[in-house]
Design a protein around this motif. Structure first.
Motif, PDB file in Angstrom:
ATOM      1  N   LEU A  11       0.828  -1.209   0.000  1.00  0.00           N
ATOM      2  CA  LEU A  11       0.000   0.000   0.000  1.00  0.00           C
ATOM      3  C   LEU A  11       0.860   1.255   0.000  1.00  0.00           C
ATOM      4  O   LEU A  11       0.623   2.188  -0.775  1.00  0.00           O
ATOM      5  N   VAL A  12       1.864   1.287   0.866  1.00  0.00           N
ATOM      6  CA  VAL A  12       2.706   2.477   0.963  1.00  0.00           C
ATOM      7  C   VAL A  12       3.476   2.699  -0.338  1.00  0.00           C
ATOM      8  O   VAL A  12       3.532   3.820  -0.860  1.00  0.00           O
ATOM      9  N   PHE A  13       4.056   1.647  -0.889  1.00  0.00           N
ATOM     10  CA  PHE A  13       4.790   1.790  -2.139  1.00  0.00           C
ATOM     11  C   PHE A  13       3.857   2.208  -3.268  1.00  0.00           C
ATOM     12  O   PHE A  13       4.220   3.018  -4.126  1.00  0.00           O
ATOM     13  N   ALA A  14       2.640   1.662  -3.275  1.00  0.00           N
ATOM     14  CA  ALA A  14       1.679   2.021  -4.314  1.00  0.00           C
ATOM     15  C   ALA A  14       1.269   3.492  -4.210  1.00  0.00           C
ATOM     16  O   ALA A  14       1.108   4.176  -5.231  1.00  0.00           O
ATOM     17  N   LEU A  15       1.095   3.993  -2.993  1.00  0.00           N
ATOM     18  CA  LEU A  15       0.763   5.409  -2.815  1.00  0.00           C
ATOM     19  C   LEU A  15       1.870   6.298  -3.391  1.00  0.00           C
ATOM     20  O   LEU A  15       1.591   7.298  -4.058  1.00  0.00           O
ATOM     21  N   SER A  16       3.135   5.925  -3.166  1.00  0.00           N
ATOM     22  CA  SER A  16       4.236   6.733  -3.687  1.00  0.00           C
ATOM     23  C   SER A  16       4.260   6.693  -5.213  1.00  0.00           C
ATOM     24  O   SER A  16       4.545   7.695  -5.866  1.00  0.00           O
ATOM     25  N   GLY A  17       3.944   5.523  -5.787  1.00  0.00           N
ATOM     26  CA  GLY A  17       3.889   5.428  -7.243  1.00  0.00           C
ATOM     27  C   GLY A  17       2.773   6.256  -7.838  1.00  0.00           C
ATOM     28  O   GLY A  17       2.953   6.945  -8.849  1.00  0.00           O
ATOM     29  N   ALA A  18       1.599   6.210  -7.209  1.00  0.00           N
ATOM     30  CA  ALA A  18       0.472   7.003  -7.698  1.00  0.00           C
ATOM     31  C   ALA A  18       0.746   8.495  -7.569  1.00  0.00           C
ATOM     32  O   ALA A  18       0.379   9.289  -8.451  1.00  0.00           O
ATOM     33  N   LEU A  19       1.414   8.906  -6.488  1.00  0.00           N
ATOM     34  CA  LEU A  19       1.774  10.321  -6.326  1.00  0.00           C
ATOM     35  C   LEU A  19       2.755  10.774  -7.399  1.00  0.00           C
ATOM     36  O   LEU A  19       2.675  11.908  -7.896  1.00  0.00           O
ATOM     37  N   VAL A  33      -0.618   2.202 -13.250  1.00  0.00           N
ATOM     38  CA  VAL A  33       0.554   1.459 -13.701  1.00  0.00           C
ATOM     39  C   VAL A  33       1.742   1.756 -12.788  1.00  0.00           C
ATOM     40  O   VAL A  33       2.456   0.842 -12.341  1.00  0.00           O
ATOM     41  N   LEU A  34       1.979   3.049 -12.494  1.00  0.00           N
ATOM     42  CA  LEU A  34       3.097   3.400 -11.616  1.00  0.00           C
ATOM     43  C   LEU A  34       2.895   2.845 -10.212  1.00  0.00           C
ATOM     44  O   LEU A  34       3.843   2.367  -9.586  1.00  0.00           O
ATOM     45  N   ALA A  35       1.663   2.907  -9.720  1.00  0.00           N
ATOM     46  CA  ALA A  35       1.377   2.367  -8.391  1.00  0.00           C
ATOM     47  C   ALA A  35       1.667   0.867  -8.339  1.00  0.00           C
ATOM     48  O   ALA A  35       2.303   0.368  -7.403  1.00  0.00           O
ATOM     49  N   SER A  36       1.212   0.143  -9.361  1.00  0.00           N
ATOM     50  CA  SER A  36       1.395  -1.308  -9.385  1.00  0.00           C
ATOM     51  C   SER A  36       2.860  -1.689  -9.539  1.00  0.00           C
ATOM     52  O   SER A  36       3.355  -2.603  -8.866  1.00  0.00           O
ATOM     53  N   MET A  37       3.569  -0.998 -10.422  1.00  0.00           N
ATOM     54  CA  MET A  37       4.972  -1.320 -10.646  1.00  0.00           C
ATOM     55  C   MET A  37       5.818  -1.024  -9.405  1.00  0.00           C
ATOM     56  O   MET A  37       6.713  -1.781  -9.054  1.00  0.00           O
ATOM     57  N   ILE A  67      -4.671  -0.803  -6.756  1.00  0.00           N
ATOM     58  CA  ILE A  67      -5.832  -0.126  -7.349  1.00  0.00           C
ATOM     59  C   ILE A  67      -6.484   0.791  -6.316  1.00  0.00           C
ATOM     60  O   ILE A  67      -6.853   1.936  -6.615  1.00  0.00           O
ATOM     61  N   ALA A  68      -6.607   0.295  -5.080  1.00  0.00           N
ATOM     62  CA  ALA A  68      -7.173   1.122  -4.010  1.00  0.00           C
ATOM     63  C   ALA A  68      -6.293   2.335  -3.743  1.00  0.00           C
ATOM     64  O   ALA A  68      -6.795   3.454  -3.545  1.00  0.00           O
ATOM     65  N   ALA A  69      -4.973   2.142  -3.744  1.00  0.00           N
ATOM     66  CA  ALA A  69      -4.057   3.266  -3.529  1.00  0.00           C
ATOM     67  C   ALA A  69      -4.200   4.302  -4.636  1.00  0.00           C
ATOM     68  O   ALA A  69      -4.176   5.515  -4.382  1.00  0.00           O
ATOM     69  N   THR A  70      -4.365   3.838  -5.866  1.00  0.00           N
ATOM     70  CA  THR A  70      -4.566   4.766  -6.987  1.00  0.00           C
ATOM     71  C   THR A  70      -5.833   5.585  -6.789  1.00  0.00           C
ATOM     72  O   THR A  70      -5.839   6.807  -7.016  1.00  0.00           O
ATOM     73  N   ALA A  71      -6.904   4.932  -6.363  1.00  0.00           N
ATOM     74  CA  ALA A  71      -8.170   5.642  -6.137  1.00  0.00           C
ATOM     75  C   ALA A  71      -8.018   6.686  -5.029  1.00  0.00           C
ATOM     76  O   ALA A  71      -8.518   7.819  -5.149  1.00  0.00           O
ATOM     77  N   ILE A  72      -7.322   6.322  -3.962  1.00  0.00           N
ATOM     78  CA  ILE A  72      -7.117   7.271  -2.857  1.00  0.00           C
ATOM     79  C   ILE A  72      -6.363   8.501  -3.345  1.00  0.00           C
ATOM     80  O   ILE A  72      -6.760   9.647  -3.070  1.00  0.00           O
ATOM     81  N   VAL A  73      -5.288   8.289  -4.091  1.00  0.00           N
ATOM     82  CA  VAL A  73      -4.482   9.413  -4.570  1.00  0.00           C
ATOM     83  C   VAL A  73      -5.236  10.204  -5.631  1.00  0.00           C
ATOM     84  O   VAL A  73      -5.142  11.435  -5.690  1.00  0.00           O
ATOM     85  N   PRO A  78      -3.921  15.911  -2.669  1.00  0.00           N
ATOM     86  CA  PRO A  78      -3.347  16.968  -1.813  1.00  0.00           C
ATOM     87  C   PRO A  78      -3.217  16.527  -0.359  1.00  0.00           C
ATOM     88  O   PRO A  78      -2.216  16.816   0.307  1.00  0.00           O
ATOM     89  N   GLN A  79      -4.236  15.812   0.125  1.00  0.00           N
ATOM     90  CA  GLN A  79      -4.192  15.339   1.508  1.00  0.00           C
ATOM     91  C   GLN A  79      -3.110  14.271   1.688  1.00  0.00           C
ATOM     92  O   GLN A  79      -2.401  14.258   2.701  1.00  0.00           O
ATOM     93  N   VAL A  80      -2.973  13.373   0.712  1.00  0.00           N
ATOM     94  CA  VAL A  80      -1.940  12.340   0.795  1.00  0.00           C
ATOM     95  C   VAL A  80      -0.552  12.978   0.791  1.00  0.00           C
ATOM     96  O   VAL A  80       0.339  12.583   1.545  1.00  0.00           O
ATOM     97  N   ALA A  81      -0.367  13.982  -0.069  1.00  0.00           N
ATOM     98  CA  ALA A  81       0.930  14.659  -0.139  1.00  0.00           C
ATOM     99  C   ALA A  81       1.276  15.331   1.189  1.00  0.00           C
ATOM    100  O   ALA A  81       2.450  15.390   1.576  1.00  0.00           O
ATOM    101  N   ARG A  82       0.260  15.822   1.904  1.00  0.00           N
ATOM    102  CA  ARG A  82       0.512  16.514   3.171  1.00  0.00           C
ATOM    103  C   ARG A  82       1.009  15.568   4.252  1.00  0.00           C
ATOM    104  O   ARG A  82       1.701  16.000   5.181  1.00  0.00           O
ATOM    105  N   ILE A  83       0.624  14.291   4.158  1.00  0.00           N
ATOM    106  CA  ILE A  83       1.087  13.338   5.178  1.00  0.00           C
ATOM    107  C   ILE A  83       2.323  12.577   4.676  1.00  0.00           C
ATOM    108  O   ILE A  83       2.645  11.498   5.184  1.00  0.00           O
TER     109      ILE A  83
END
Length: 204
Positions: A11-19, A33-37, A67-73, A78-83
């Motif tokens: 999840l954490v790695f996927a969030l960074s990829g989606a960002l 794609v970036l989140a999954s890779m 996929i869930a991480a992509t949807a969150i981002v 903006p909120q994800v970037a703040r944390i």
């Protein structure tokens, strides 16, 4: 328990990829794609080298979490970037977990300690390399700011050493993961980085 830890790291790695996808102004497909890779690439590379079916294709959670991480981002970037400071701490935990688990899996397939440690590093940082390449960036692995690959190397080496001492299972994995995590956190706090060639000044 181990699968839950795996999914947390994914999840954490996927969030960074989606960002990264948001920063590159990619559409939702590019973000996914970036989140999954980022999340799965290192583990897939490890399993292909070991010539075993990739773990990412044997559990639905491994596919759904990116996929869930992509949807969150996508909706709340903006909120994800703040944390992000918190995410960096969790990322360090994922780094430690993945290098230890990757090394242990390679050792269980009878690789030598050296080769197993190298494969543990691949598990931990391979996804980030794929993310950077797909995004058109120089992989951060090649200019190890604030020590990312080095903690993974030391954590993998520790896991291999413990295995050779006949210390297996989750206590050994936890010890190696904590070592890599601690080094990564200290590197972020104190700005440690790998040395450059003699006479070369670091870029700001």
């Amino acid at each position: 328990m181990s699968e839950l830890l795996d999914l947390a790291g994914i999840l954490v790695f996927a969030l960074s990829g989606a960002l990264m996808g948001v920063r590159k102004r990619l559409d939702v497909v590019g973000m996914a794609v970036l989140a999954s890779m980022t999340a799965l690439g290192g583990g897939i590379m490890r399993d292909l080298i070991l010539n075993v079916p990739p773990a990412a294709f044997q559990s639905l959670g491994y596919v759904l979490v990116p996929i869930a991480a992509t949807a969150i981002v996508f909706f709340w970037h903006p909120q994800v970037a703040r944390i992000m400071p918190l995410l960096l701490v969790l990322d360090a935990a994922g780094l430690g977990l993945f290098c230890a688990v990757g090394t242990e899996k390679a050792l269980l397939y009878d690789l030598s300690p050296l080769h197993a440690a190298l494969l543990g590093v691949t598990t931990a940082v391979g996804g980030g390399v794929l993310r950077d390449m797909l995004a058109g960036e120089i992989p951060t692995l090649l200019y190890d700011r604030q020590l990312y690959a080095v903690p993974a190397m030391l954590g993998s080496a520790a896991m291999a050493a413990l295995f050779e001492l006949d210390l297996h299972g989750w206590p050994a994995v936890l010890a190696a993961a904590v070592l890599a995590f601690g080094l990564r956190i200290l590197a972020m706090k104190y700005g440690w980085r790998a040395p450059l060639a003699s006479g070369v000044k670091p870029s700001e």
